[in-house]
Write a protein that holds these residues in place. Structure first.
Motif, mmCIF file in Angstrom:
data_model
loop_
_atom_site.group_PDB
_atom_site.id
_atom_site.type_symbol
_atom_site.label_atom_id
_atom_site.label_comp_id
_atom_site.label_asym_id
_atom_site.label_seq_id
_atom_site.Cartn_x
_atom_site.Cartn_y
_atom_site.Cartn_z
ATOM 1 N N TYR A 668 -28.658 -8.938 -56.712
ATOM 2 C CA TYR A 668 -28.230 -8.453 -58.027
ATOM 3 C C TYR A 668 -28.418 -6.948 -58.121
ATOM 4 O O TYR A 668 -29.089 -6.307 -57.312
ATOM 5 N N ARG A 670 -29.767 -4.022 -60.915
ATOM 6 C CA ARG A 670 -30.482 -3.821 -62.176
ATOM 7 C C ARG A 670 -30.129 -2.448 -62.721
ATOM 8 O O ARG A 670 -30.217 -1.442 -62.016
ATOM 9 N N PHE A 675 -29.344 -7.113 -65.838
ATOM 10 C CA PHE A 675 -29.271 -7.640 -64.476
ATOM 11 C C PHE A 675 -27.860 -8.190 -64.253
ATOM 12 O O PHE A 675 -27.364 -8.994 -65.049
ATOM 13 N N SER A 677 -25.378 -9.970 -61.316
ATOM 14 C CA SER A 677 -25.302 -10.605 -59.996
ATOM 15 C C SER A 677 -24.198 -9.971 -59.167
ATOM 16 O O SER A 677 -23.118 -9.630 -59.686
#
Length: 821
Positions: A668, A670, A675, A677
């Motif tokens: 993922y 950030r 967040f 994917s």
């Protein structure tokens, strides 16, 4: 009120049968078993001859009441569930639970849902066959004992949430052992010689040398012997041959062939076959029998003669290999051999055609062939080339059907040779010596796994589809895509009296859609094999199936079989639970050069991971999750150390840091507190800032408010349960009646108000000043809620008597305990 009540297990079956019976018959469905073992307890009294505790699920209580009322008003009750052990148990449960009068209850069976078959069944009723019931009870109870006693051991010794099963664990073992064989396989190289020749008329055909050479030098030496050589046909051997058709379908052969030819999963095949059976188009689809009734054989003969002529017909009777495996008396076949294209949906039509053609072919004449072997000599050496050809003289059953092959069973196809005779001169166009490597065993497909289970005598037709689905759903096995790797090989070519060498590449080890064990599957398998060798033994599992067959035929007592099994099994479970070591599949990979601490790969709480250090050391270990494509069993030290470079800092976007990492749900990005994917095939090790920004912007666009309602933002998205809108912390599913891409203000208001009303209706008691409420249970027990803290009430609790103090007490118990100083 109808005088006769007919009870079947499927509503679709009921609908079809109703068409054939008159107004004096009412057909109802039990929707499968109306009674079963409880889901949240063992439900077997091991101290009282393994007596099962059958209960009626709360979802079935209304249905049971309805059937009881109908049964009381009927003159006769006909129990018409399927004719196998499962069906017999359903009828037994109906008789017991509905408290049916034996004098007015009839058990009928039929292997096809046709008017004639049903009338014949009504004319020949019987009682409940308790031997078949006991065989089903034995399977149900034994599998419950294994599952309920082994699974908690796995929770304690490996990881919570795991499960074990008598047949599923053996199936996993087969796949794990095949994968280990592949990993341990060392390919051996040799050089194969192929040649191409042409006749005086210019007709071209291929030939090969029947031997291989171990080394490049030997292969080159042979090619050199062919420089300036002349070639001729030294011998020509023609032999007649025959091919016979395969037997009609059983459950397992239908599953295998539908996988090869239609690319259906085993579960899909059974679903589609069930629909065809319930529509009255095919005979019962759970059977080990290859037998056809005299009527079916006669129908097939008439169809073959009318379509293809007398020469194509040959009446055949087939005999099965297994004894008493299932009680159905016929193979799977169409109920009407003259019906070619029933009006059904596409998948049903394709499977019906497969069954119809296989049935017709089974009653057709052999294919007559002529096989030719040509030997070709050279003037410069003694070795001879060989060419094989095949000519179909009479196609016979091949006119309608040719059985598919699994990869490992595929034969080298023989071509058609030109007209040749002994002494004919031939011109060589080229000769190749190609380096080839031995191949590792093939991974299982669903079809080849079914074939292997059947060969070993493990499971029965009704168990194959749920077994394969279960081991995939549990995460022990997955249909993997293996990328493979490049390998170079050498090829020498003799052409125009000159030898040239080249180095070529090929991809090896790639696989798609094959069954591959996961890390957790391997760890669970190894633990079970080490500690419960008997349960995981192929011969033991097959013997249990024979025991069930003997119970079904009345030759064995089911409770005695349970006692014999449990007296060894239970002490073994207790011993393993108390004394066995925990299993994590740990592999020590090396030593971290910086910290001089051990680097290992193992299964952790949230899945496969690598760690630096051990739990015994004063300094805490460092952890990193494996990438989706990595495995505990194959990850290298270098790959493991790269994982500790995560999270990777990619840069800054809109004033907030962007980094790439891997979590329990995969790789993922950030961005601040958001967040996102990565998409399939993308890696946290490779993604750059530009790609991360693309994903961030896409996420921002998707989450941007589409409107406001009562002053609060409304956003929309798509989750695991489909499209939704989000408002005031509530997720609201959007049904198909709305255009999700173009929701109007009216649509949004309607959805939100409906959700608010539904949520309000769920509150059965509340104390607003305290922020505490009691909500209706969704799946069982009512729940006390305050903010994010929830506590379940017992099913026996009277909600009206729950006070504020009671509710607070329950919530206090849910609060985390403070750490002791």
């Amino acid at each position: 009120m109808a005088k006769n009540l007919v009870i079947v297990e499927s509503p679709a079956k009921a609908k079809t049968i109703e068409k054939f019976l008159g107004k004096d018959f009412k057909v109802e469905s039990s929707f499968g078993h109306i009674a079963d073992l409880p889901s949240k307890e063992l439900g077997v009294d091991v101290d009282n001859d393994f007596k099962p505790k059958y209960i009626v699920d709360k979802d079935k209580k209304t249905l049971v009441k309805k059937l009881k009322d109908l049964a009381k008003k009927a003159d006769l009750i006909w129990l018409a569930s399927d004719e196998d052990r499962e069906g017999e148990a359903i009828s037994w449960h109906l008789a017991e639970t509905l408290d049916l009068d034996k004098n007015k209850t009839r058990r009928i069976v039929f292997n096809s849902i046709t008017k004639s078959a049903i009338q014949k069944a009504i004319d020949n009723p019987r009682g409940i066959n308790y031997d078949l019931v006991n065989a089903q009870q034995a399977r149900r109870v034994l599998d419950r004992l294994v599952g309920y006693e082994l699974s908690p051991v796995l929770w304690k010794k490996i990881k919570p949430g795991l499960s074990a099963g008598r047949v599923q664990s053996v199936a996993v073992r087969l796949i794990v052992e095949r994968e280990r064989d592949i990993e341990a396989f060392t390919p051996e190289a040799s050089f194969r010689i192929n040649a191409e020749f042409s006749t005086a008329n210019g007709e071209v055909f291929g030939a090969k040398l029947p031997k291989t050479f171990d080394t490049r030098e030997e292969a080159e030496a042979f090619l050199k012997k062919n420089l300036q050589a002349a070639y001729a046909v030294s011998s020509l051997d023609k032999k007649p041959a025959k091919k016979s058709p395969s037997a009609p379908f059983t459950t397992s052969t239908l599953q295998q062939e539908a996988s090869r030819k239609l690319y259906f999963s085993v579960a899909r095949t059974m679903q589609v076959a069930q629909r065809l059976y319930e529509a009255g188009l095919i005979t019962y689809m759970r059977t080990d029998s290859v037998n056809l009734s005299p009527e079916a054989i006669n129908e097939a003969k008439q169809a073959i003669v009318s379509m293809y002529g007398e020469r194509y017909s040959k009446v055949r009777n087939y005999k099965g290999k297994s004894k008493g495996a299932q009680e159905a008396h016929e193979a799977i076949r169409p109920t009407d051999m003259t019906l070619q294209q029933p009006k059904v949906e596409r998948d049903q039509a394709r499977l019906y055609e497969l069954i119809r053609m296989r049935t017709l072919a089974s009653q057709m004449a052999d294919a007559e062939l002529e096989r030719t072997n040509v030997r070709i000599s050279a003037t410069t050496h003694e070795e001879e080339f060989s060419a094989n050809g095949e000519v179909i003289k009479f196609d016979g059953f091949l006119k309608v059907y040719l059985e598919g092959k699994d990869e490992e069973d595929a034969e080298e196809q023989e071509g058609i040779l030109p007209a040749l005779k002994e002494g004919d001169s031939l011109r060589n166009r080229y000769i190749t010596a190609t380096e080839r490597f031995t191949r590792p065993p093939y991974r299982f497909t669903e079809a080849s796994l079914v074939k292997k289970l059947e060969e070993l005598g493990i499971g029965r037709p009704s168990t194959y589809a749920p077994t394969i689905s279960t081991i995939q759903n549990r995460g022990y096995i997955e249909k993997g895509t293996i990328d493979g790797s490049e390998r170079t090989y050498r090829q020498l070519v003799l052409e125009n009296n000159a030898i040239k060498e080249s180095t070529l590449t090929e991809t090896v080890g790639s696989d798609k859609g094959k069954l591959v064990p996961t890390d957790i599957g391997m760890i669970v398998n190894d633990f079970l094999v080490e500690n419960f060798a008997n349960i995981l033994d192929y011969h033991f599992t097959a013997k249990v199936e024979k025991d069930f067959d003997e119970i079904a035929s009345g030759e064995e007592d089911w409770q005695k079989v349970m006692k014999d099994f449990y007296k060894d099994f239970h002490p073994n479970v207790v011993d393993v639970e108390e004394n066995a070591d925990r299993a994590s599949g740990e592999r020590v990979l090396g030593i971290d050069p910086k910290t001089k601490r051990q680097v290992s790969a193992r299964l952790g709480r949230f899945g496969p991971m690598v760690q630096i250090g051990t739990a015994e050391e004063e300094e805490k270990p460092l952890f990193a999750s494996l990438l989706p494509e990595q495995s505990i069993t194959t990850i290298t030290f270098e790959e493991a150390m790269d994982l500790f470079k995560l999270p990777r800092k990619l840069g800054v976007y809109e004033g907030e840091e962007v980094e790439a990492n891997v979590g329990r749900y995969g790789p993922y990005i950030r961005h601040g507190k958001k967040f996102i994917s990565l998409e399939g095939g993308e890696s946290a090790m490779d993604v750059d800032l530009d790609r991360a920004v693309e994903l961030i912007q896409a996420k921002q666009k998707a989450e941007a408010p589409i409107t406001t309602y009562e002053g609060k933002d409304v956003t929309k998205g798509t989750g695991r349960f489909g499209p939704f809108i989000k408002w005031d912390g509530m997720f609201i599913n959007v049904s198909k009646k709305y255009d999700f891409d173009d929701l109007s203000e009216k649509d949004i208001a309607e959805l939100i108000e409906a959700k608010k009303k539904k949520e309000a209706e769920r509150v059965v008691k509340e104390w607003p000043e305290e922020g505490i409420r009691i909500e209706k249970a969704r799946w069982g027990r009512h729940t006390v809620i305050k903010g994010r803290t929830k506590a379940e009430l017992g099913k026996e609790v009277d909600i009206s008597k729950v006070s504020l103090e009671d509710a607070k007490g329950l919530l206090d118990k849910k609060k985390p305990r403070k750490k002791s100083k």
